[in-house]
Design an enzyme around this catalytic site. Structure first.
Site, short mmCIF file in Angstrom:
data_model
loop_
_atom_site.label_atom_id
_atom_site.label_comp_id
_atom_site.label_asym_id
_atom_site.label_seq_id
_atom_site.Cartn_x
_atom_site.Cartn_y
_atom_site.Cartn_z
N GLN A 176 4.75 -24.15 2.27
CA GLN A 176 5.70 -25.25 2.08
C GLN A 176 6.22 -25.29 0.65
O GLN A 176 7.38 -25.64 0.40
CB GLN A 176 5.07 -26.59 2.47
CG GLN A 176 3.83 -27.00 1.71
CD GLN A 176 2.55 -26.50 2.34
OE1 GLN A 176 2.55 -25.51 3.07
NE2 GLN A 176 1.44 -27.18 2.05
N ASN A 221 -2.34 -16.99 -1.12
CA ASN A 221 -3.01 -16.49 0.07
C ASN A 221 -2.02 -15.84 1.02
O ASN A 221 -0.84 -15.68 0.70
CB ASN A 221 -3.80 -17.63 0.76
CG ASN A 221 -2.88 -18.74 1.25
OD1 ASN A 221 -1.67 -18.57 1.42
ND2 ASN A 221 -3.46 -19.92 1.48
N SER A 233 -7.39 -7.09 -5.41
CA SER A 233 -7.56 -6.43 -6.71
C SER A 233 -8.22 -5.06 -6.55
O SER A 233 -9.02 -4.83 -5.65
CB SER A 233 -8.39 -7.31 -7.63
OG SER A 233 -8.45 -6.76 -8.92
N GLU A 286 -4.51 -0.21 -9.42
CA GLU A 286 -3.97 -1.36 -10.16
C GLU A 286 -4.50 -1.34 -11.59
O GLU A 286 -3.73 -1.43 -12.55
CB GLU A 286 -4.41 -2.65 -9.45
CG GLU A 286 -3.96 -3.92 -10.17
CD GLU A 286 -4.58 -5.16 -9.55
OE1 GLU A 286 -4.08 -6.26 -9.85
OE2 GLU A 286 -5.56 -5.06 -8.79
N ASP A 298 -7.24 -9.10 -18.44
CA ASP A 298 -7.05 -10.24 -17.54
C ASP A 298 -6.70 -11.52 -18.31
O ASP A 298 -5.91 -12.32 -17.84
CB ASP A 298 -8.32 -10.49 -16.73
CG ASP A 298 -8.31 -9.79 -15.39
OD1 ASP A 298 -7.28 -9.20 -15.04
OD2 ASP A 298 -9.35 -9.83 -14.71
N GLU A 351 36.85 9.62 0.11
CA GLU A 351 36.05 8.69 0.90
C GLU A 351 36.89 7.90 1.90
O GLU A 351 36.39 6.99 2.56
CB GLU A 351 35.30 7.73 -0.04
CG GLU A 351 34.30 8.46 -0.93
CD GLU A 351 33.42 7.53 -1.73
OE1 GLU A 351 33.74 6.32 -1.80
OE2 GLU A 351 32.41 8.00 -2.27
#
Length: 423
Positions: A183, A206, A229, A319, A353, A407
């Site tokens: 939402q 998520n 990860s 990663e 991080d 073309e």
């Protein structure tokens, strides 16, 4: 962790969750409801999924002040220091607009313009992620984005985590809304009575957030659809097994679907890391999560030599890549595919991080083969500049018209020839 000898092509065991059909249909319904009913839909879905009834979503100044009172002063300073490191690093990515003038008077160039508005999604749930705030907001600020909107799901008390609010304030966010899930993505993409729409949405979430971002792409831009990860450690027998194991577990504790891989030509290190992972797992607070990650998606690849080990890493396209070898910097030029590269014993992945400065929003699922970390350019757009001179058109007009006719586009050719005839 299992030790596997490298044989031919290898790959990280990746958990790619594209969502079920039920999840995709649920997300489509949520987005449609938000587009149609605006704030009422946001309130209904927030009550349904976050179990709190929100009358308003905007974070008020007093909530920011309260957050500073709840976060230790030393921690506030650490967040501020991290933000400064991230800003300094990303300022080096800035590229100016440019113009060139040819001998015939033609002017060509590129105009670099920041996006007008960006929405940043910050995950909620059981953990708070101030670092995610900094990594998404600071590059946008450096790029020159004027309006940055942050959304994040509220807790049961109807509030956001204090650390998240402090990070947002230090990063310069002026609009913060307590709404999450699909939402929130719908609100950012389409707008509601409370939340004006944005041009781009960044930030992890998520599966419902990921599916919503995929669904609204095209109406707005998005950064990427991030997977779980990943870390690969490239090491030789000079590396310490306990340190390598700790680094592998630093990613395994993220998610049961995270992937942690060691690539080494040293059988002794492979066996040492295998033992150390078991020892450290036994006392890890997030043992259950990390154990499942290591069991399902962890591996130790034993290579014949360093050349094969490096090629294995390039096939993995991880990663995060740590190089923990005797001459780590010498291997850097041989690495073709990795989201972020950590060189040497003291460059443990958490350094990136939280604090070093480079962005921790990185390509996953092997997409480091063709994509890059989040950066300043992701919050800018470029316009080509063409100011053709009369001399240049006389010189090249016939060629352009002929190309157009190749073309089958006669009107294109005539658009050029209309000017040639007058001259």
């Amino acid at each position: 962790m299992k030790i596997v000898k490298v044989s031919g092509e290898v790959s990280i065991k990746r958990s790619v969750d594209s969502g079920s059909e039920d999840q995709r249909q649920a997300v489509k319904k949520i987005l449609a409801d938000v587009r149609r009913s605006g704030d009422e839909a946001l309130k209904a879905y927030t009550e349904k999924f976050d179990h709190v009834r929100m009358e308003t979503f905007l974070v008020e100044p007093e909530e920011i002040r309260e957050a500073y009172n709840l976060v230790d002063e030393s921690m506030v300073q650490i967040i501020a220091d991290a933000a400064e490191n991230i800003r300094a690093y990303h300022e080096k990515q800035l590229r100016p607009s440019w113009l060139t003038t040819e001998e015939n008077g033609t002017i060509l160039g590129q105009k670099v313009t920041p996006l007008d508005s960006v929405g940043v999604y910050v995950p909620g749930g059981t953990a708070a992620y101030p670092s995610s705030v900094l990594m998404n907001v600071v590059p946008a600020k450096v790029a020159g984005v004027k309006r940055i909107v942050m959304v994040s799901p509220p807790g049961a008390d109807g509030k956001l985590p204090a650390g998240v609010l402090v990070a947002a304030d230090l990063a310069g966010v002026k609009e913060i809304y307590k709404v999450g899930g699909a939402q929130a993505i719908g609100a950012l993409a389409y707008g509601t009575e409370s939340i004006a729409p944005v041009d781009k949405i960044t930030g992890p979430g998520n599966i419902f957030v990921a599916l919503a971002k995929r669904e609204v792409f095209g109406d707005v831009d998005i950064d990427m659809i991030a997977g779980p990860s990943e870390i690969a450690v490239l090491a030789d027998d000079t590396a310490n097994a306990d340190e390598v194991a700790a680094d592998l577990l630093s990613q395994a504790e993220h998610d049961t679907r995270a992937s942690s891989v060691l690539v080494t030509p040293s059988a002794a290190l492979a066996e040492g890391v295998q033992r150390e992972v078991a020892v450290q797992l036994a006392v890890l607070p997030r043992q259950e999560i990390a154990s499942r990650s290591i069991e399902d998606f962890g591996a130790i690849y034993l290579a014949a030599d360093m050349e094969e080990a490096v090629e294995t890493v390039n096939q993995l396209a991880p990663e995060h890549l740590e190089i923990m070898t005797e001459n780590a910097m010498e291997l850097l030029g041989k690495i073709r595919h990795a989201g972020a590269i950590f060189i040497g014993r003291y460059s443990s992945e958490p350094v990136g991080d939280y604090f070093a400065g480079p962005n921790h929003v990185l390509p996953t699922n092997g997409t480091a083969r063709f994509s890059s970390p989040l950066g300043v350019e992701d919050f800018q757009k470029k316009s080509s500049i063409i100011a053709y001179s009369e001399e240049a058109l006389r010189e090249n007009g016939a060629k352009i018209a002929k190309f157009a006719r190749l073309e089958g586009l006669e009107a294109h050719a005539r658009a050029v020839e209309a000017r040639l005839k007058k001259n």
